[in-house]
Design a protein around this motif. Structure first.
Motif, PDB file in Angstrom:
ATOM      1  N   SER A 273      34.826  38.349  36.657  1.00 39.80           N
ATOM      2  CA  SER A 273      34.557  39.262  37.771  1.00 39.80           C
ATOM      3  C   SER A 273      33.313  38.884  38.561  1.00 39.80           C
ATOM      4  CB  SER A 273      34.399  40.690  37.251  1.00 39.80           C
ATOM      5  OG  SER A 273      33.399  40.744  36.244  1.00 39.80           O
ATOM      6  N   ASP A 301      37.307  42.845  31.104  1.00 44.58           N
ATOM      7  CA  ASP A 301      36.586  42.845  32.375  1.00 44.58           C
ATOM      8  C   ASP A 301      36.778  44.172  33.097  1.00 44.58           C
ATOM      9  OD1 ASP A 301      34.995  41.775  34.476  1.00 44.58           O
ATOM     10  OD2 ASP A 301      35.853  39.779  34.107  1.00 44.58           O
ATOM     11  N   PHE A 334      39.324  44.362  38.916  1.00 47.24           N
ATOM     12  CA  PHE A 334      40.689  43.846  38.820  1.00 47.24           C
ATOM     13  C   PHE A 334      41.753  44.931  38.649  1.00 47.24           C
ATOM     14  CE2 PHE A 334      38.109  40.302  37.170  1.00 47.24           C
ATOM     15  CZ  PHE A 334      38.646  39.227  37.860  1.00 47.24           C
ATOM     16  N   LEU A 339      45.271  39.934  37.237  1.00 46.19           N
ATOM     17  CA  LEU A 339      44.951  39.091  36.092  1.00 46.19           C
ATOM     18  C   LEU A 339      46.191  38.395  35.552  1.00 46.19           C
ATOM     19  CD1 LEU A 339      42.335  41.382  34.345  1.00 46.19           C
ATOM     20  CD2 LEU A 339      41.915  39.086  35.234  1.00 46.19           C
ATOM     21  N   ASN A 353      48.142  42.782  27.986  1.00 48.52           N
ATOM     22  CA  ASN A 353      47.499  43.084  29.271  1.00 48.52           C
ATOM     23  C   ASN A 353      47.481  44.609  29.365  1.00 48.52           C
ATOM     24  OD1 ASN A 353      46.965  43.687  32.024  1.00 48.52           O
ATOM     25  ND2 ASN A 353      47.726  41.681  32.670  1.00 48.52           N
ATOM     26  N   CYS A 376      42.894  41.538  28.125  1.00 45.42           N
ATOM     27  CA  CYS A 376      44.049  40.625  28.165  1.00 45.42           C
ATOM     28  C   CYS A 376      43.976  39.573  27.058  1.00 45.42           C
ATOM     29  CB  CYS A 376      44.105  39.886  29.503  1.00 45.42           C
ATOM     30  SG  CYS A 376      44.381  40.917  30.939  1.00 45.42           S
TER      31      CYS A 376
END
Length: 387
Positions: A273, A301, A334, A339, A353, A376
């Motif tokens: 990020s 993130d 995100f 991603l 995820n 993830c």
């Protein structure tokens, strides 16, 4: 909220999130009874208010000439950040080994319960009689790992046979001249900071075949890792187990000091990020070359509409969902889909995820803070030509 579904879980967990998804706020009157609540449902009104706030704080963009300055001098901003804070912000990541058991060798899995019981959150879970105490968490992690390993056995055996054939056919190829070349399990953390992840791994994982690489954009951060201040940890920086180096994740002209297909794990924790969105894909592509077939990316993130995004003032937005902080460092927020696109475009397979939608509580000040993080796991296939 695009890509942010509170109930999203990994298929590998059988539709149930076993790590952090055990404490639910069923009674709003109890909000200040704990420090955090899991998988908090967002109302349509709350979601709409978050979207409105982002539109407001994104309306005025940072001038182009200033954006160039933030990019060109990015390393200076991060150096200054670490010079100011040094090790003052070091914090043990108690969630590290529960969310990422891949960082613990098989012989250490039984130690997970001890680690969890040191974390106040998990003590509360056990003491309040919630269904999934630490013992069950450990058990589920082991079962997931065994199931995952079993499903990969056939692919892995085929890959190892092909690899052996390649070595027989090309005996002149020698890549055994790099730090950690004799290791049997290699981990790289990109954006290691002062060692919040690296030192717990070295302290906890006693696998004699382990070697940990760690790099950061900041020379100051790497210097702090190498001196291994005693106040941080009693695990010293040991060159026989760890190699710390300065590296720019976005520098396409400088290779990593690690051969291709030599890493088992690559860790990205609140680092992707921090770079310009246009450079993210190439960064992931280059890192994927370093993974062995079967190797894994582990990422955590910032997610869209996280509290940190909503708190930005007007005039701090660089581009859509990308901001600059007061100290000159930058951050992107995100969605899961973004991603997923980054990793699958690099030829990787989704293992997990998910969104960690949490309500954090400051009981002393009676404040509530809504956090949105994305976690993830993406695996490099054993099939050829994935990189």
């Amino acid at each position: 909220m695009a890509g942010c579904c509170p109930g999203d879980v990994s298929a590998a967990t059988g539709g149930k999130r076993v790590q952090f998804g055990n404490r639910f706020l069923n009674d709003p009157a109890r909000v200040f009874h704990h420090n955090a609540w899991d998988n908090v449902e967002w109302s349509k009104e709350q979601e709409a208010a978050a979207a409105k706030r982002v539109r407001e704080n994104s309306a005025q963009r940072v001038p182009p000439e200033k954006q160039v300055e933030f990019e060109v001098n990015a390393h200076e901003y991060w150096n200054n950040f670490y010079k100011i804070h040094e090790n003052g912000f070091f914090k043990d990541r108690h969630w590290l080994f529960t969310e990422f058991p891949e960082l613990i060798p098989h012989q250490n899995q039984s130690d997970l319960k001890t680690l969890l019981l040191k974390d106040n959150d998990y003590e509360i879970i056990e003491n309040t009689g919630c269904g999934d105490g630490p013992g069950l968490i450990v058990s589920n992690i082991q079962e997931q790992h065994r199931a995952s390993s079993h499903s990969l056995d056939h692919e892995k055996q085929k890959y190892l046979m092909d690899e052996a054939t390649q070595k027989l056919c090309h005996p002149d190829i020698n890549t055994d001249d790099f730090p950690g070349s004799s290791a049997t399990y290699r981990i790289l953390e990109v954006g290691c900071g002062v060692g919040n992840t690296v030192f717990p791994i070295l302290h906890t994982n006693n696998d004699p075949g382990l070697f940990v690489y760690c790099c950061d954009f900041s020379t100051t951060a790497i210097e702090l890792v190498q001196v291994s201040l005693p106040v941080i940890t009693n695990s010293e920086y040991d060159p026989s187990r760890c190699f710390a180096f300065v590296h720019d994740l976005c520098d396409e002209d400088k290779d990593y000091p690690i051969p291709r297909e030599s890493l088992d794990i690559i860790i990205l924790i609140f680092v992707l990020s921090s770079i310009v969105p246009d450079k993210m894909q190439n960064a992931i592509n280059r890192l994927s070359y370093l993974l062995k077939p079967g190797g894994m990316f582990l990422l955590r993130d910032y997610g869209r509409y996280d509290m940190a995004q909503l708190r930005f003032k007007t005039g701090r937005c660089l581009s859509e969902n990308f901001y600059v902080r007061g100290d000159g460092t930058r951050v992107y927020f995100f969605t899961q889909d973004e991603l997923d696109t980054l990793f699958t475009t690099a030829g990787l397979e989704k293992v997990q995820n998910m969104v960690d939608h949490r309500l954090q509580v400051n009981r002393g000040k009676q404040l509530t803070m809504y956090r949105v993080w994305i976690q993830c796991k993406y695996r490099k296939s054993f099939s050829p030509n994935t990189s």
